[in-house]
Design an enzyme around this catalytic site. Structure first.
Site, short mmCIF file in Angstrom:
data_model
loop_
_atom_site.label_atom_id
_atom_site.label_comp_id
_atom_site.label_asym_id
_atom_site.label_seq_id
_atom_site.Cartn_x
_atom_site.Cartn_y
_atom_site.Cartn_z
N SER A 162 11.65 -2.39 -13.25
CA SER A 162 10.51 -2.08 -13.59
C SER A 162 10.43 -1.27 -15.07
O SER A 162 9.20 -1.27 -15.70
CB SER A 162 9.59 -1.39 -12.65
OG SER A 162 9.93 -0.24 -12.09
N HIS A 174 8.38 -7.17 -9.85
CA HIS A 174 8.23 -7.44 -11.12
C HIS A 174 8.75 -8.79 -11.39
O HIS A 174 8.65 -9.26 -12.62
CB HIS A 174 8.67 -6.56 -12.10
CG HIS A 174 7.97 -5.31 -12.17
ND1 HIS A 174 6.75 -5.27 -12.87
CD2 HIS A 174 8.04 -4.21 -11.49
CE1 HIS A 174 6.31 -3.96 -12.84
NE2 HIS A 174 7.15 -3.37 -11.91
N LYS A 232 0.60 -7.19 -8.43
CA LYS A 232 1.26 -7.25 -10.14
C LYS A 232 0.74 -8.54 -10.46
O LYS A 232 -0.34 -8.99 -10.66
CB LYS A 232 2.56 -6.91 -10.23
CG LYS A 232 2.87 -5.54 -9.65
CD LYS A 232 4.41 -5.13 -9.88
CE LYS A 232 4.64 -3.85 -9.33
NZ LYS A 232 4.08 -2.63 -9.41
N1 PMP Z 1 8.92 -2.20 -5.89
C1 PMP Z 1 8.93 -2.10 -7.38
C2 PMP Z 1 10.22 -2.64 -8.21
C3 PMP Z 1 8.00 -1.59 -8.26
O1 PMP Z 1 7.95 -1.77 -9.42
C4 PMP Z 1 6.67 -1.38 -7.57
C5 PMP Z 1 5.54 -0.99 -8.22
N2 PMP Z 1 5.67 -0.13 -9.29
C6 PMP Z 1 6.65 -1.36 -6.36
C7 PMP Z 1 7.68 -1.86 -5.46
C8 PMP Z 1 5.43 -0.96 -5.21
O2 PMP Z 1 4.52 -2.18 -5.24
P1 PMP Z 1 3.12 -1.76 -5.07
O3 PMP Z 1 2.35 -1.41 -6.13
O4 PMP Z 1 2.41 -3.00 -4.45
O5 PMP Z 1 3.14 -0.61 -4.19
#
Ligand code: PMP
Length: 407
Positions: A194, A222, A253
């Protein structure tokens, strides 16, 4: 009775905050007073936003809005309980069936967020007799999931399949407690990282895992809605169906709403329902959330032109940034970092962009290494050519001003 004055027991927070500010590591919140979108009102100013994870523009898509409104009318505002008590509604089950069909897995279980999907699944399926092998740059929620597990863990250098194989060979040779073979070796990786926007070398990871009898878990937060046919994710992108035991996804997302899910076997779903702590101890998604997520998956299937537009915008924005002389790191996806080095420059860069009408957030330590501060940009399917041009003009002028490009 006389009252004694106590010193503030939380006074250390003031000192720690002052230190963060001194190091340019304090992040004030910017506040959006419009809907999320490619143009948004932030801190009272209308700006082009390159900061959201709303890859396909679904946060404000008319079909999702309508689905949410209909669900509120029919089912109300909240679910009222955790799933195992009285909080499982037909909408949750419908969403899970749709997601399982979409992902091509036997079953799916949804969670309140991608974060809780990771912290739910990892400690549920791993324990003392197991081993977790994790990429060095995995997301915080994977790290927290591992912390909640009793399983020992080893970290392999980011995306280094050779190093992963060595760790797996070592683990197989040594075994676990008392030299017994591990019950499960779980290799965990983000599908798309990310902060850098690079794609995990999943084919190599799967081959290494298969060679050493390990299972693979990929977090496609992502990659959902971005990679693979209709946005099915990294497993589909690489043609690895049936070879990745656990796929985690987020509904927050590209799906544009809120939530997370675990896709895999029926047994995995059944066990998560019995044991995953966020599932057992935290209330389920409100009806509007589940209904909007369900509609989003239908939009993925019925409006593939959104993903085409996302990738066209991505290619254009990336190549133009490079042409202007910016270092965009190793990104292969719509997440495009603009590397600037230290956190003070990143903050200045972001503030100057904001003055120029572009909202792009700095990412600084501890999210990334101290000398790897960056401006993180994500273009979406909803950005017009004109918005991208205006953003690039702002990057160009601020880049020159701060001496990051020669133009
Ligand atoms: N896993 C990854 C790789 C992420 O980038 C994110 C969000 N930044 C999450 C999990 C968490 O997802 P959520 O925003 O739905 O809690």
């Amino acid at each position: 009775m006389a009252t004694t004055r106590h010193e503030n027991p939380l006074a250390f927070l003031d000192e720690e905050l002052a230190e963060l500010r001194r190091q340019n590591l304090y992040r004030p919140l910017r506040v959006m007073s419009s809907a999320q979108g490619p143009v948004a009102t932030v801190d009272g100013r209308e700006v082009i936003s390159l900061s959201s994870n709303d890859y396909l523009g679904l946060t404000h898509h008319p079909r999702l809005r309508q689905a949410a409104l209909d669900a509120v009318r029919q089912f109300g505002a909240g679910s009222g309980a955790v799933r195992t008590i009285a909080g499982t509604m037909s909408l949750h089950e419908e969403l899970e069936d749709e997601l399982a069909r979409f992902k091509g897995t036997e079953a799916v279980l949804t969670f309140q967020s991608g974060f809780t999907a990771n912290t739910g699944v990892i400690p549920t399926i791993t324990g003392e007799a197991d081993l977790i092998v994790s990429d060095g740059l995995n997301h915080a929620s994977i790290i927290d999931g591992m912390r909640l597990s009793k399983a020992p863990r080893v970290i392999y250098p980011h995306a280094d399949v050779g190093a992963l194989r060595e760790k797996l060979a070592e683990a197989r040779a040594k075994g676990g407690a008392e030299g017994k073979p591990h019950r499960l070796i779980l290799v965990v990786t983000d599908g798309v990282f990310s902060m850098d926007g690079d794609i995990a070398p999943l084919p190599g990871i799967v081959e290494a895992a298969e060679e050493f009898g390990a299972a693979v878990m990929v977090d496609d937060a992502h990659a959902s809605g971005v990679l693979g046919k209709n946005g099915r994710g990294s497993v589909d992108h690489f043609g690895l169906h049936g070879r990745v035991a656990i796929q985690v996804g987020t509904l927050s997302k590209a799906v544009g709403v809120l939530g997370g899910y675990v896709a895999g076997s029926q047994a995995l779903r059944d066990m998560l329902i019995q044991r995953a702590r966020p599932f057992l101890f935290s209330t389920s998604a409100p009806p509007a959330v589940a209904a909007a997520c369900l509609e989003a998956i239908r939009v993925f299937l019925e409006e593939p032109e959104l993903i085409d537009r996302l990738w066209a915008n991505t290619r254009r924005f990336k190549s133009e940034l490079r042409r202007l002389g910016f270092d965009t790191g190793v990104s292969e996806t719509p997440i495009t970092p603009v590397m600037v080095g230290d956190s003070a420059t990143a903050q200045r860069f972001s503030n100057r962009l904001f003055d120029a009408g572009v909202f792009a957030q700095p990412v600084v330590y501890p999210t990334v290494a101290l000398d790897k501060a960056r401006i993180r940009t994500i273009v979406s399917a909803a950005h017009s050519d004109e918005m991208l041009d205006r953003s690039l003009t702002a990057f160009d002028s601020v880049g020159r001003e701060l001496g990051l490009t020669t133009g």
